[in-house]
Design an enzyme around this catalytic site. Structure first.
Site, PDB file in Angstrom:
ATOM      1  CG  HIS A  94      -1.901  -1.101   1.249  1.00 20.82           C
ATOM      2  ND1 HIS A  94      -2.031  -1.970   2.309  1.00 20.82           N
ATOM      3  CD2 HIS A  94      -2.780  -1.525   0.315  1.00 20.82           C
ATOM      4  CE1 HIS A  94      -2.962  -2.867   2.028  1.00 20.82           C
ATOM      5  NE2 HIS A  94      -3.425  -2.623   0.838  1.00 20.82           N
ATOM      6  CG  HIS A 119       2.963   5.797   5.694  1.00 22.59           C
ATOM      7  ND1 HIS A 119       2.673   5.750   7.036  1.00 22.59           N
ATOM      8  CD2 HIS A 119       1.904   6.423   5.109  1.00 22.59           C
ATOM      9  CE1 HIS A 119       1.488   6.306   7.243  1.00 22.59           C
ATOM     10  NE2 HIS A 119       1.008   6.723   6.091  1.00 22.59           N
ATOM     11  CG  HIS A 121      -0.395   8.636   1.548  1.00 25.86           C
ATOM     12  ND1 HIS A 121      -1.177   7.508   1.498  1.00 25.86           N
ATOM     13  CD2 HIS A 121      -0.084   8.823   2.853  1.00 25.86           C
ATOM     14  CE1 HIS A 121      -1.359   7.046   2.730  1.00 25.86           C
ATOM     15  NE2 HIS A 121      -0.699   7.825   3.571  1.00 25.86           N
ATOM     16  CG  HIS A 138       0.569  10.546   6.357  1.00 28.54           C
ATOM     17  ND1 HIS A 138      -0.501   9.831   5.856  1.00 28.54           N
ATOM     18  CD2 HIS A 138       0.351  11.850   6.054  1.00 28.54           C
ATOM     19  CE1 HIS A 138      -1.336  10.681   5.254  1.00 28.54           C
ATOM     20  NE2 HIS A 138      -0.851  11.902   5.361  1.00 28.54           N
ATOM     21  CB  THR A 205      -5.645   8.347   5.345  1.00 29.48           C
ATOM     22  OG1 THR A 205      -4.328   7.843   5.091  1.00 29.48           O
ATOM     23  CG2 THR A 205      -5.572   9.668   6.097  1.00 29.48           C
TER      24      THR A 205
HETATM   25 ZN   LIG Z   1      -0.615   7.781   5.578  1.00 29.43          ZN
END
Ligand SMILES: [Zn+2]
Length: 255
Positions: A94, A119, A121, A138, A205
């Site tokens: 992910h 991590h 996004h 994040h 999220t």
């Molecule tokens: Zn995140």
């Protein structure tokens, strides 16, 4: 750039582009498989697993579009006590998640939170007045009594970032792969120098979309180069959740 990013998201959700494997580490850890596109995408998360119900029903979900923030003169700058230490990168299916050595922490709004992992996004999830950043990082922290605080930094195309340059040398390309960095690194270079931030109550999220998360979104973005942006985008063309309704929540701004 912002407009282009939005178009890419639209395509991703409608046509299910991207080839991120759905059998991810999260699935191996017990939760139902989920993804960022297609039938396992964000519009369906709440129905994929009873444990993900909050993704659909929650009233304090993240991310939100940040606008109309209320100035709170009592908010102090966040203290970043980040240490240089060994870091391990994992491709979770992910995102690419980096585990930092124990010892790094922040003091934010009077509470100590220890850094657990950070991590990325792509595109970024934190919209400001309707504009999404190119990427975001994040940094996930936890207090002694289990409260989660996430520091979000928007990453915008510009000059190369030194921390990312070091990390991207070790980007694990396949799901489940990991790589340990030989050098000691501090994530402090991912934090903007300007201390301004927005604060609001939200959620994770990604499934299970757990609420009660304290968000600190840094007001100033940090730059990364086009090459750094593309390197992550090649692994994760779209790994961001769409904006959630604030449901009356207020965003506070530090000075
Ligand atoms: Zn995140």
């Amino acid at each position: 750039m912002a407009r282009l990013v939005r178009i890419v998201i639209g395509l991703g959700l409608c046509a299910g582009i991207g080839s991120i494997p759905v059998a991810t580490l999260a699935q191996q850890q017990g939760g139902a498989a989920w993804d960022y596109t297609g039938k396992l995408g964000p519009f369906h998360w709440g129905k994929l697993d009873p444990a993900y119900k909050t993704c659909a029903d929650g009233k304090e979900q993240s991310p939100i579009d940040i606008r109309g923030a209320h100035l709170d003169k009592n908010l102090q700058p966040i203290e970043f006590h980040y240490l240089a230490g060994p870091m391990t990168l994992v491709n979770t299916g992910h995102t690419v998640q980096v585990t930092a050595a124990p010892g790094s922490y922040i003091i934010a709004n009077g509470t100590r939170y220890d850094l657990v992992q950070f991590h990325f996004h792509h595109p970024g999830e934190e919209a400001v007045k309707g504009t999404l950043p190119d990427m975001d990082v994040h940094l996930v922290h936890k207090s002694a009594d289990g409260k989660i605080a996430v520091v979000a930094v928007r990453l915008m195309e510009g000059n190369a970032n030194a921390v990312l340059a070091a990390l991207w040398e070790h980007l694990p390309k396949t799901v489940g792969a990991s790589d340990k960095m030989p050098d000691l690194m501090s994530p402090l270079g991912l934090i903007p120098r300007d201390p301004g931030y927005w604060m609001y109550e939200g959620s994770l999220t990604a499934p299970p979309c757990t609420e009660g998360v304290q968000w600190f979104v840094m007001e100033r973005p940090v730059e990364l180069s086009r090459g750094q942006l593309r390197a992550f985008g090649a692994l994760y063309p779209v790994n961001s959740r769409m904006l959630q309704s604030p449901h009356g929540r207020k965003v506070e701004a530090s000075e």
